[in-house]
Enzyme design. Structure first.
Site, PDB file in Angstrom:
ATOM      1  N   TYR A  71      22.507 -36.620 -51.060  1.00 14.74           N
ATOM      2  CA  TYR A  71      23.547 -36.583 -50.038  1.00 14.74           C
ATOM      3  C   TYR A  71      24.644 -37.620 -50.283  1.00 14.74           C
ATOM      4  O   TYR A  71      25.706 -37.548 -49.667  1.00 14.74           O
ATOM      5  CB  TYR A  71      22.944 -36.827 -48.657  1.00 14.74           C
ATOM      6  CG  TYR A  71      22.159 -35.665 -48.091  1.00 14.74           C
ATOM      7  CD1 TYR A  71      21.960 -34.490 -48.821  1.00 14.74           C
ATOM      8  CD2 TYR A  71      21.611 -35.734 -46.821  1.00 14.74           C
ATOM      9  CE1 TYR A  71      21.244 -33.443 -48.297  1.00 14.74           C
ATOM     10  CE2 TYR A  71      20.891 -34.679 -46.280  1.00 14.74           C
ATOM     11  CZ  TYR A  71      20.702 -33.538 -47.023  1.00 14.74           C
ATOM     12  OH  TYR A  71      19.981 -32.496 -46.484  1.00 14.74           O
ATOM     13  N   TYR A 127      28.149 -25.106 -51.267  1.00 13.43           N
ATOM     14  CA  TYR A 127      27.989 -25.788 -49.980  1.00 13.43           C
ATOM     15  C   TYR A 127      29.199 -25.401 -49.133  1.00 13.43           C
ATOM     16  O   TYR A 127      30.330 -25.760 -49.454  1.00 13.43           O
ATOM     17  CB  TYR A 127      27.938 -27.305 -50.174  1.00 13.43           C
ATOM     18  CG  TYR A 127      27.511 -28.063 -48.935  1.00 13.43           C
ATOM     19  CD1 TYR A 127      26.166 -28.339 -48.703  1.00 13.43           C
ATOM     20  CD2 TYR A 127      28.441 -28.504 -47.999  1.00 13.43           C
ATOM     21  CE1 TYR A 127      25.756 -29.027 -47.577  1.00 13.43           C
ATOM     22  CE2 TYR A 127      28.042 -29.192 -46.865  1.00 13.43           C
ATOM     23  CZ  TYR A 127      26.700 -29.458 -46.659  1.00 13.43           C
ATOM     24  OH  TYR A 127      26.296 -30.145 -45.530  1.00 13.43           O
TER      25      TYR A 127
END
Length: 407
Positions: free
Chosen positions: A368, A276
């Protein structure tokens, strides 16, 4: 540019095709963009715009590649040598007609004299979208630094590539933030892992087994060998730094979640899938941006809170494939903190590993709200960083255990 007369301005951000269209419109030659005396008047079908039948002959309205739309012409089908474009045209026409009445299939007539304007308009938009997505796919594959391919697919709507997204392969630090802390030493191993290999020197165990699969529990850090280590590129402790090993597809979801990512290959349990990445900003800047993103319904901020909460990764404008990975309350990817050439505990790299076997064609998701080994529930708002305490975003993951909200 040959044939130039007077002042003539070309926007520097124009695509190659746009520049070629301008050249042909003004009857100009320019070798740098491929317009020469030899091909100035050449014609190649870019896509088909419309259809009609006159006196028993079928005609298609042709958009010529490298020519402005004002140069479109009607051509008899027998003159067209573009079977794939004809197939796309018919497929797009039938797709539109099947959606006219809220998804109820209509009987498609094969002997129409002409298409309705709405049908032709949809076909042109679909053709332009197909070209734009192909160009985007080529751009992504030019910019990536790993061997696996990135594909792009939209069979749901007319959405094209994001307009304000820039592909990067590693962190993009904001001014004043140093993501490389000048490491100058590495392990002396010739056959990792050894007694003084990087993980052991940091006080932790090697994260990978002999099959190069993850063997540590969530919450524990990964210390990989770095650029100063004696071991070579085949070292079993160099996994994340090699980049995504799987071909992935950015695709348009059909349930209102925007773009998503699916794997094109089977991924085994505990395998590294992707990093990420994004802009590295301060928590104060993340608070400011987060308020804007919440109002837009976007969620791209990832707190780097392994050791502290000074920094956040923002993948809204700058990122890689992970920018498009959706949330799930029952994800198949798990977050891990990784240290390679930067041992600053405030700035770990973020890696996503598979939690189970993921079949080819399956969507990739992560939670998340993952914070290492801590899975924050919707009732634990006090544990969230300030950038997560604002407008709540409804979750559309569809999992049996869905918490109802993304934050």
């Amino acid at each position: 540019m040959e044939g130039w007369r007077g002042a003539w301005y070309v926007p520097c951000l124009a695509s190659l095709e746009t520049l070629q269209e301008l050249c042909r419109k003004e009857n100009l030659r320019c070798k740098s963009i491929g317009i020469t005396n030899r091909n100035l008047k050449s014609y190649e079908v870019e896509y088909l715009c419309d259809y009609k039948v006159e006196e028993g002959t079928e005609y298609y309205l042709v958009k010529w590649k490298g020519w402005p739309e004002s140069s479109n012409t009607w051509e008899p089908q027998k003159n067209l040598k573009c079977p794939l474009l004809l197939q796309n045209f018919l497929s797009d026409k039938n797709e539109y007609l099947s959606r006219v009445r809220e998804g109820k299939a209509l009987k498609v007539r094969n002997h129409v004299k002409a298409l309705k304007p709405a049908v032709a308009d949809y076909i042109v938009k679909k053709a332009k979208q197909r070209i734009a997505l192909q160009r985007w796919k080529e751009e992504l594959n030019r910019k990536k630094n790993h061997k696996a391919m990135i594909l792009v697919e939209n069979t749901v709507d007319l959405e094209g590539p994001p307009l304000d997204f820039y592909y990067i392969n590693e962190y993009k630090p904001a001014p004043g933030i140093n993501v490389i802390n000048g490491i100058t030493t590495g392990c002396e191993c010739t056959d990792c892992p050894a007694e003084k290999c990087c993980p052991k020197e940091a006080g932790f165990i090697l994260a990978y087994n002999k099959q190069k699969k993850l063997k540590i529990q969530p919450g524990l850090p990964i210390y990989e060998c770095n650029s100063f280590c004696r071991c070579g590129p085949d070292c079993p402790n160099r996994i994340v730094q090699k980049g995504t090993p799987y071909s992935l597809c950015i695709f348009r979801t059909n349930n209102g979640r925007g773009w998503g990512v699916k794997t094109l290959q089977t991924i085994k349990t505990n395998s590294f899938v992707m990093e990420y990445v994004g802009e590295v900003i301060t928590s104060e800047e993340a608070e400011r941006r987060g308020q804007l993103y919440d109002n837009q319904g976007n969620t791209y901020l990832f707190d780097l809170d392994y050791d502290s909460d000074e920094f956040t990764v923002d993948a809204a404008r700058y990122g890689n494939v992970s920018h498009f990975v959706n949330h799930s309350c029952d994800p198949n990817l798990q977050v891990f903190n990784v240290f390679i050439d930067n041992l600053d505990l405030r700035l770990p790299r973020i890696a996503l590993f598979s939690t189970r076997t993921i079949k080819a064609g399956e969507e990739l998701t992560f939670d998340y709200q993952m914070k290492g080994s801590i899975d924050l529930t919707s009732d634990s708002a006090d544990g969230l960083s300030p950038s997560r305490k604002r407008i709540r975003t409804v979750c559309k993951c569809g999992a049996v255990c869905c918490r109802g909200y993304l934050n």
